[in-house]
Design an enzyme around this catalytic site. Sequence first.
Site, PDB file in Angstrom:
ATOM      1  N   LYS A  96     -23.967 -57.828   5.182  1.00  0.00           N
ATOM      2  CA  LYS A  96     -24.807 -58.692   5.810  1.00  0.00           C
ATOM      3  C   LYS A  96     -24.349 -59.100   7.341  1.00  0.00           C
ATOM      4  O   LYS A  96     -23.385 -58.937   7.567  1.00  0.00           O
ATOM      5  CB  LYS A  96     -24.735 -60.152   5.174  1.00  0.00           C
ATOM      6  CG  LYS A  96     -26.121 -61.061   5.094  1.00  0.00           C
ATOM      7  CD  LYS A  96     -26.376 -61.684   3.933  1.00  0.00           C
ATOM      8  CE  LYS A  96     -27.785 -62.673   4.100  1.00  0.00           C
ATOM      9  NZ  LYS A  96     -28.768 -61.630   3.699  1.00  0.00           N
TER      10      LYS A  96
ATOM     11  N   ARG B  21     -20.159 -59.945   4.297  1.00  0.00           N
ATOM     12  CA  ARG B  21     -20.459 -59.475   5.666  1.00  0.00           C
ATOM     13  C   ARG B  21     -19.476 -58.108   5.400  1.00  0.00           C
ATOM     14  O   ARG B  21     -19.793 -57.444   6.405  1.00  0.00           O
ATOM     15  CB  ARG B  21     -19.350 -60.365   6.663  1.00  0.00           C
ATOM     16  CG  ARG B  21     -19.809 -61.554   6.616  1.00  0.00           C
ATOM     17  CD  ARG B  21     -19.051 -62.331   7.837  1.00  0.00           C
ATOM     18  NE  ARG B  21     -19.238 -61.780   9.291  1.00  0.00           N
ATOM     19  CZ  ARG B  21     -20.185 -62.073  10.026  1.00  0.00           C
ATOM     20  NH1 ARG B  21     -20.925 -63.222   9.801  1.00  0.00           N
ATOM     21  NH2 ARG B  21     -20.184 -61.648  11.056  1.00  0.00           N
TER      22      ARG B  21
ATOM     23  N   GLU C 184     -32.342 -51.122  -1.791  1.00  0.00           N
ATOM     24  CA  GLU C 184     -31.255 -52.103  -1.372  1.00  0.00           C
ATOM     25  C   GLU C 184     -30.179 -51.965  -2.325  1.00  0.00           C
ATOM     26  O   GLU C 184     -29.012 -51.913  -2.351  1.00  0.00           O
ATOM     27  CB  GLU C 184     -31.326 -53.004  -0.717  1.00  0.00           C
ATOM     28  CG  GLU C 184     -31.624 -53.128   0.903  1.00  0.00           C
ATOM     29  CD  GLU C 184     -31.868 -54.357   1.339  1.00  0.00           C
ATOM     30  OE1 GLU C 184     -31.364 -54.821   2.174  1.00  0.00           O
ATOM     31  OE2 GLU C 184     -32.761 -55.139   0.815  1.00  0.00           O
TER      32      GLU C 184
ATOM     33  N   ASN D 196     -13.995 -57.003  14.585  1.00  0.00           N
ATOM     34  CA  ASN D 196     -15.153 -56.689  13.983  1.00  0.00           C
ATOM     35  C   ASN D 196     -15.871 -56.128  15.284  1.00  0.00           C
ATOM     36  O   ASN D 196     -15.952 -56.683  16.275  1.00  0.00           O
ATOM     37  CB  ASN D 196     -15.893 -58.304  13.704  1.00  0.00           C
ATOM     38  CG  ASN D 196     -17.487 -58.075  13.361  1.00  0.00           C
ATOM     39  OD1 ASN D 196     -17.773 -56.863  13.101  1.00  0.00           O
ATOM     40  ND2 ASN D 196     -18.069 -59.194  13.342  1.00  0.00           N
ATOM     41  N   GLY D 197     -16.479 -55.037  14.960  1.00  0.00           N
ATOM     42  CA  GLY D 197     -17.364 -54.526  16.131  1.00  0.00           C
ATOM     43  C   GLY D 197     -16.762 -52.882  16.175  1.00  0.00           C
ATOM     44  O   GLY D 197     -16.177 -52.288  15.366  1.00  0.00           O
TER      45      GLY D 197
ATOM     46  N   CYS E 211     -18.112 -57.138   8.831  1.00  0.00           N
ATOM     47  CA  CYS E 211     -16.528 -57.627   8.861  1.00  0.00           C
ATOM     48  C   CYS E 211     -16.263 -59.000   8.997  1.00  0.00           C
ATOM     49  O   CYS E 211     -16.953 -59.661   9.615  1.00  0.00           O
ATOM     50  CB  CYS E 211     -15.712 -56.734   9.901  1.00  0.00           C
ATOM     51  SG  CYS E 211     -15.546 -55.043   9.886  1.00  0.00           S
TER      52      CYS E 211
ATOM     53  N   LYS F 191     -36.440 -53.622  -0.821  1.00  0.00           N
ATOM     54  CA  LYS F 191     -35.447 -54.467  -1.717  1.00  0.00           C
ATOM     55  C   LYS F 191     -35.108 -53.615  -2.848  1.00  0.00           C
ATOM     56  O   LYS F 191     -33.812 -53.511  -3.285  1.00  0.00           O
ATOM     57  CB  LYS F 191     -36.293 -55.594  -2.231  1.00  0.00           C
ATOM     58  CG  LYS F 191     -36.768 -56.914  -1.656  1.00  0.00           C
ATOM     59  CD  LYS F 191     -35.267 -57.546  -1.288  1.00  0.00           C
ATOM     60  CE  LYS F 191     -34.761 -56.992  -0.045  1.00  0.00           C
ATOM     61  NZ  LYS F 191     -34.894 -57.624   1.145  1.00  0.00           N
TER      62      LYS F 191
ATOM     63  N   HIS G 183     -53.090 -39.280   3.198  1.00  0.00           N
ATOM     64  CA  HIS G 183     -52.815 -38.240   4.404  1.00  0.00           C
ATOM     65  C   HIS G 183     -51.402 -37.599   4.318  1.00  0.00           C
ATOM     66  O   HIS G 183     -50.786 -37.467   4.865  1.00  0.00           O
ATOM     67  CB  HIS G 183     -52.798 -39.244   5.564  1.00  0.00           C
ATOM     68  CG  HIS G 183     -54.229 -39.529   5.882  1.00  0.00           C
ATOM     69  ND1 HIS G 183     -55.125 -38.817   6.249  1.00  0.00           N
ATOM     70  CD2 HIS G 183     -54.610 -40.917   6.009  1.00  0.00           C
ATOM     71  CE1 HIS G 183     -56.129 -39.502   6.564  1.00  0.00           C
ATOM     72  NE2 HIS G 183     -56.013 -40.850   6.411  1.00  0.00           N
TER      73      HIS G 183
ATOM     74  N   GLU H 241     -41.483 -54.285   2.101  1.00  0.00           N
ATOM     75  CA  GLU H 241     -40.444 -55.067   1.911  1.00  0.00           C
ATOM     76  C   GLU H 241     -39.839 -54.814   0.466  1.00  0.00           C
ATOM     77  O   GLU H 241     -38.669 -55.011   0.120  1.00  0.00           O
ATOM     78  CB  GLU H 241     -40.678 -56.658   2.211  1.00  0.00           C
ATOM     79  CG  GLU H 241     -39.709 -57.431   1.765  1.00  0.00           C
ATOM     80  CD  GLU H 241     -38.296 -57.397   2.510  1.00  0.00           C
ATOM     81  OE1 GLU H 241     -38.191 -56.736   3.318  1.00  0.00           O
ATOM     82  OE2 GLU H 241     -37.202 -58.099   1.984  1.00  0.00           O
TER      83      GLU H 241
ATOM     84  N   TRP I  98     -16.137 -53.463   6.871  1.00  0.00           N
ATOM     85  CA  TRP I  98     -17.291 -52.521   6.599  1.00  0.00           C
ATOM     86  C   TRP I  98     -17.253 -51.545   7.792  1.00  0.00           C
ATOM     87  O   TRP I  98     -17.278 -51.562   8.883  1.00  0.00           O
ATOM     88  CB  TRP I  98     -18.473 -53.390   6.839  1.00  0.00           C
ATOM     89  CG  TRP I  98     -19.674 -52.496   6.722  1.00  0.00           C
ATOM     90  CD1 TRP I  98     -20.354 -52.548   5.473  1.00  0.00           C
ATOM     91  CD2 TRP I  98     -20.360 -51.888   7.605  1.00  0.00           C
ATOM     92  NE1 TRP I  98     -21.612 -51.460   5.716  1.00  0.00           N
ATOM     93  CE2 TRP I  98     -21.700 -51.212   7.064  1.00  0.00           C
ATOM     94  CE3 TRP I  98     -20.503 -51.806   8.979  1.00  0.00           C
ATOM     95  CZ2 TRP I  98     -22.608 -50.390   7.451  1.00  0.00           C
ATOM     96  CZ3 TRP I  98     -21.449 -50.946   9.623  1.00  0.00           C
ATOM     97  CH2 TRP I  98     -22.391 -50.113   8.874  1.00  0.00           C
TER      98      TRP I  98
HETATM   99  N1  HGA Z   1     -14.747 -50.563  14.072  1.00  0.00           N
HETATM  100  C1  HGA Z   1     -13.874 -51.310  12.960  1.00  0.00           C
HETATM  101  C2  HGA Z   1     -14.459 -52.571  12.487  1.00  0.00           C
HETATM  102  C3  HGA Z   1     -15.931 -52.265  11.666  1.00  0.00           C
HETATM  103  C4  HGA Z   1     -16.759 -53.751  11.850  1.00  0.00           C
HETATM  104  O1  HGA Z   1     -16.555 -54.325  12.532  1.00  0.00           O
HETATM  105  N2  HGA Z   1     -17.614 -53.507  10.920  1.00  0.00           N
HETATM  106  O2  HGA Z   1     -18.374 -54.632  10.693  1.00  0.00           O
HETATM  107  C5  HGA Z   1     -13.809 -50.263  11.597  1.00  0.00           C
HETATM  108  O3  HGA Z   1     -14.454 -49.086  11.513  1.00  0.00           O
HETATM  109  O4  HGA Z   1     -12.558 -50.576  11.146  1.00  0.00           O
END
Ligand code: HGA
Length: 609
Positions: free
Chosen positions: A604, A27, A489, A99-100, A2, A486, A505, A482, A74
């Site tokens: 990221k 992000r 991803e 964010n969080g 975010c 890659k 195995h 790795e 995100w």
């Molecule tokens: N929980 C919030 C913010 C998500 C977040 O920080 N993502 O990196 C949401 O879902 O909108």
Amino acid sequence: MCGIVGAVAQRNITPILLEGLRRLEYRGYDSAGIAVLDRGRVGLRRAVGKVAQLEAKLAVDPLNGQLGIAHTRWATHGGVTEANAHPHVSGDRVAVIHNGIIENYEPLKAELQAKGYVFKSETDTEVIAHLVHDNLKQGVGLAEAVREAVRRFTGAYAIVVFDAQAPDRFVVARIASPLVIGLGFGENFVASDVSALLPVTQRFIYMEEGDIAEITREAVYIFGADGHKRERKVHDIAQRPEAAEKGQYRHFMLKEIFEQPEALVATLGGRIANHHVLPESLGPRAAELLGRARNIHIVACGTSYHAGLVAKYWIEELARLPCSVELASEYRYRTVNVPADTLFVTLSQSGETADTLAALRYARHAGYVALLTICNSAQSSMVRESDLVMLTHAGPEIGVASTKAFTTQLLAVLIVAAMLGRYNGLSKEQEAEVVRQLYSAAGTVEKALEMDPAIQKLAELFVEKHHTLFLGRGPMFPVALEGALKLKEISYIHAEGYAAGELKHGPLALIDEDMPVVVVAPNNDLLDKLKSNIQVVRARGGQLFVMADVATGLTDEPGTTVIPMPHADTYIAPIVYTVPLQLLAYHVAVLKGTDVDQPRNLAKSVTVE
Ligand code: HGA
């Protein structure tokens, strides 16, 4: 994850917020939004998709004002919809970006609903807006309303809030998620990281854990969670805004792959003198603390975890110390037994990775000799909270799939292994040999980059595949992991990395003529073993692609394509053999037409756990 930007100025801040979002888009990029105080009202525009979608909306329905916040999301709670995009607004008055994760949002939501608040989104974030609004109704100021709100949250957050009735300020708060305040002249800003604000300022204050700040055009007041004023240092950042631009390259990832030689040279700078590594370059007490270490615990996530796995081979060989490597998300929630005199080591590109940061904080009270962080961001939380620091100087890495951050981490852990060796019987000659190889890394990587056209051709053979196996032995096993990471991803092809000796195995059952198997085969003392593993795959009709040193004597055969590698000395082989695997993932993704720099579902700087 975010991206957050906020601004209070005397000019229209919409273009500043949008430029900030473009720079933070790596992000999080599933949706974006902006709230601007426009003629006394909260103007809100949000769009699913990239920042460009939001810009298109603003082009037909502009916003103009001197106070505003913006966000690129995100999603963690609630699907990717316009209603769930930030900012979230309460009572046409309070606007919030976050964010969080607010872990206890459910009881808070029930409480606010009982008070008559109607929720328009499925997010945890919306409780912040209503709770601050509810507090403001008690007649307190915005800073107090935010402080009262965050006192009730559990979880991690960076939040920015403004109130339409306090048009000269916004308030920010952080626990675990990063926030940086940008200082201008008669204008001030906030963002998730400095790159968002480089076009408008180069002076920054890094907010610390629990800080709450009230920001106006003229002033920044910072308070601790206890409400007392805090002084925080102002940092002048010399970084040029263009450092985070693509230049002649089509994607950031390709640019970053090609920047590896210079990133390796920069990371080596100041670490070596007279054929010896310099432990004191990790901090003033490094010699004493490293000298005491009898065990090593390495904790990291994702690509950094793979660098940690390579480090184990080197530390056990060069320093003869027992070394364990663990995923941070596991380490942080289990009972860890710390033997006496153990050094704790974390690796993280951003230094803000939520799980790794939490592991570091757990380790702080677990009886380690010292905490060492290997990191690409000098001002990050992990760097600030460690006793010893080794910075990788890879420069900004914007592509979500890590490339130059990984190879510089490998270089860094080889240096650390030699430093530990210094106190544990590594001879001067052996140390000088490691140093010689360290110096040869950048030049050999440059040669590996010349393989680009060949790898681009090779990529055509992978585009239609649904699965790929990567094999390696010894320190090349994590390189195989790795390589697989890659490919998944950015090209969305299912891929697995295996220790070549482990194939029999179980995974051997997957081998048929549709299964490409990529093998990394430097000319080392495991070569004969690896050759046998290759024969076992051949005998079952697998499609082998072997990245091999010419000195291995491996040649093309039916079902086996050998991709010649430049000669790489033993210790730097993991760095060098990573390069064609990065290029392979890149070119397969380009051919498949995926969003290389911003692959689906990822982001990221993983600041949520
Ligand atoms: N929980 C919030 C913010 C998500 C977040 O920080 N993502 O990196 C949401 O879902 O909108």
